[in-house]
Design a protein around this motif. Structure first.
Motif, short mmCIF file in Angstrom:
data_model
loop_
_atom_site.label_atom_id
_atom_site.label_comp_id
_atom_site.label_asym_id
_atom_site.label_seq_id
_atom_site.Cartn_x
_atom_site.Cartn_y
_atom_site.Cartn_z
N ASN A 273 42.35 1.73 15.50
CA ASN A 273 41.10 1.79 16.24
C ASN A 273 41.13 0.82 17.43
O ASN A 273 40.72 1.17 18.54
N GLN A 274 41.62 -0.39 17.22
CA GLN A 274 41.71 -1.36 18.30
C GLN A 274 42.76 -0.94 19.33
O GLN A 274 42.59 -1.16 20.53
N LEU A 275 43.84 -0.32 18.87
CA LEU A 275 44.85 0.19 19.79
C LEU A 275 44.26 1.27 20.69
O LEU A 275 44.51 1.29 21.90
N LEU A 276 43.47 2.15 20.12
CA LEU A 276 42.80 3.19 20.91
C LEU A 276 41.84 2.57 21.92
O LEU A 276 41.77 3.01 23.07
N ALA A 277 41.11 1.55 21.51
CA ALA A 277 40.18 0.89 22.43
C ALA A 277 40.92 0.25 23.59
O ALA A 277 40.49 0.37 24.75
N SER A 278 42.05 -0.41 23.31
CA SER A 278 42.80 -1.04 24.41
C SER A 278 43.40 0.01 25.33
O SER A 278 43.39 -0.15 26.56
N ALA A 279 43.89 1.11 24.79
CA ALA A 279 44.44 2.18 25.62
C ALA A 279 43.35 2.79 26.50
O ALA A 279 43.59 3.10 27.68
N THR A 280 42.16 2.94 25.97
CA THR A 280 41.05 3.46 26.76
C THR A 280 40.69 2.51 27.89
O THR A 280 40.45 2.94 29.03
N LEU A 281 40.67 1.22 27.60
CA LEU A 281 40.37 0.25 28.66
C LEU A 281 41.45 0.26 29.74
O LEU A 281 41.15 0.13 30.93
N TRP A 282 42.72 0.41 29.34
CA TRP A 282 43.78 0.50 30.35
C TRP A 282 43.60 1.76 31.19
O TRP A 282 43.79 1.75 32.41
N ALA A 283 43.23 2.88 30.56
CA ALA A 283 43.02 4.12 31.30
C ALA A 283 41.87 3.97 32.30
O ALA A 283 41.96 4.44 33.44
N VAL A 284 40.79 3.31 31.89
CA VAL A 284 39.67 3.07 32.80
C VAL A 284 40.12 2.18 33.95
O VAL A 284 39.75 2.41 35.11
N SER A 285 40.94 1.18 33.65
CA SER A 285 41.44 0.29 34.70
C SER A 285 42.27 1.05 35.72
O SER A 285 42.15 0.84 36.93
N ILE A 286 43.13 1.94 35.24
CA ILE A 286 43.96 2.74 36.14
C ILE A 286 43.08 3.63 37.02
O ILE A 286 43.29 3.74 38.22
N TYR A 287 42.08 4.24 36.41
CA TYR A 287 41.19 5.11 37.17
C TYR A 287 40.44 4.32 38.24
O TYR A 287 40.36 4.74 39.40
N LEU A 288 39.88 3.17 37.86
CA LEU A 288 39.14 2.36 38.83
C LEU A 288 40.04 1.89 39.96
O LEU A 288 39.65 1.89 41.13
N ARG A 289 41.26 1.50 39.63
CA ARG A 289 42.20 1.07 40.66
C ARG A 289 42.53 2.21 41.61
O ARG A 289 42.64 2.04 42.82
N SER A 290 42.67 3.42 41.07
CA SER A 290 43.01 4.56 41.92
C SER A 290 41.88 4.90 42.88
O SER A 290 42.11 5.50 43.92
N LYS A 291 40.66 4.54 42.54
CA LYS A 291 39.51 4.79 43.41
C LYS A 291 39.16 3.57 44.26
O LYS A 291 38.08 3.53 44.85
N ARG B 219 38.29 0.63 43.38
CA ARG B 219 37.12 -0.07 42.83
C ARG B 219 37.61 -1.30 42.11
O ARG B 219 38.80 -1.45 41.82
N CYS B 220 36.70 -2.19 41.78
CA CYS B 220 37.05 -3.41 41.05
C CYS B 220 37.44 -3.02 39.62
O CYS B 220 36.62 -2.53 38.84
N PHE B 221 38.71 -3.24 39.28
CA PHE B 221 39.20 -2.82 37.96
C PHE B 221 39.30 -3.96 36.97
O PHE B 221 39.55 -3.73 35.80
N TRP B 222 39.10 -5.19 37.41
CA TRP B 222 39.28 -6.33 36.52
C TRP B 222 38.30 -6.39 35.35
O TRP B 222 38.68 -6.85 34.27
N PRO B 223 37.05 -5.92 35.51
CA PRO B 223 36.16 -5.93 34.34
C PRO B 223 36.66 -5.07 33.18
O PRO B 223 36.27 -5.28 32.03
N ALA B 224 37.51 -4.10 33.44
CA ALA B 224 38.12 -3.30 32.37
C ALA B 224 39.50 -3.82 32.02
O ALA B 224 39.92 -3.77 30.86
N ALA B 225 40.23 -4.33 33.02
CA ALA B 225 41.61 -4.77 32.78
C ALA B 225 41.68 -6.06 31.97
O ALA B 225 42.57 -6.22 31.12
N ALA B 226 40.77 -6.98 32.20
CA ALA B 226 40.80 -8.25 31.46
C ALA B 226 40.60 -8.04 29.95
O ALA B 226 41.39 -8.54 29.15
N PRO B 227 39.55 -7.30 29.53
CA PRO B 227 39.44 -7.05 28.09
C PRO B 227 40.59 -6.20 27.55
O PRO B 227 40.99 -6.36 26.39
N ALA B 228 41.13 -5.30 28.39
CA ALA B 228 42.27 -4.49 27.95
C ALA B 228 43.46 -5.38 27.64
O ALA B 228 44.14 -5.19 26.63
#
Length: 160
Positions: free
Chosen positions: A76-94, A96-105
């Motif tokens: 479950n925690q692995l899935l949560a970290s993978a989701t946060l990394w995916a959000v970080s990648i998406y935000l970076r591609s747009k 946008r500020c991706f650190w609020p997702a990348a730091a917890p990831a």
């Protein structure tokens, strides 16, 4: 509680877990069929996936639930970290500020990998070796996710 309490107990203890298990096995079968592009119209095709799936479910149900919950918590925690990394990648591609997702990831990845490497059920490394391995793996994932082209720039925006 009388007859109403008995009905509630039957619903909570018998009916709900059975329907949850049925739904989980059905969804798993359909996901496997979709992944391997197997038609599910014929009964034989359904049984080809369902029988090994039922065997795996029976094997898992005979295990010690304390260990199953450890693996479930870790996954479950692995899935949560993978989701946060995916959000970080998406935000970076747009752009946008991706650190609020990348730091917890990164933090969650470090914790998940620390458990993976130090747990006796998993790798069983020493505390120092597991910490170094976790930090290195988290850094590699962070660099790959945040500083490498993601390919999302060329992707179309989903229409909602």
């Amino acid at each position: 509680m009388g007859s109403i309490g008995s009905i509630l107990v039957m619903i909570g203890v018998v009916i709900l877990p059975i329907s949850t298990g049925d739904g989980a096995l059905r969804v798993t079968r359909l996901m496997i069929a979709d992944c391997f592009k197997l038609s599910q119209e014929q009964l034989s095709r359904r049984l080809m996936i369902a029988i090994p799936l039922f065997a795996a479910a029976i094997a898992v149900s005979s295990m010690d639930y304390a260990i199953i919950w450890q693996y479930f918590g870790w996954a479950n925690q692995l899935l949560a970290s993978a989701t946060l990394w995916a959000v970080s990648i998406y935000l970076r591609s747009k752009n946008r500020c991706f650190w609020p997702a990348a730091a917890p990831a990164a933090f969650l990845s470090l914790v998940v990998f620390q458990y993976l490497f130090s747990s006796p059920e998993m790798c069983g490394f020493s505390e120092e070796a597991s910490l170094v391995s976790s930090a290195l793996l988290t850094a590699v994932i962070g660099v790959l996710c945040l500083f490498r082209g993601s390919g999302l720039e060329k992707a179309e925006e989903p229409s909602l």
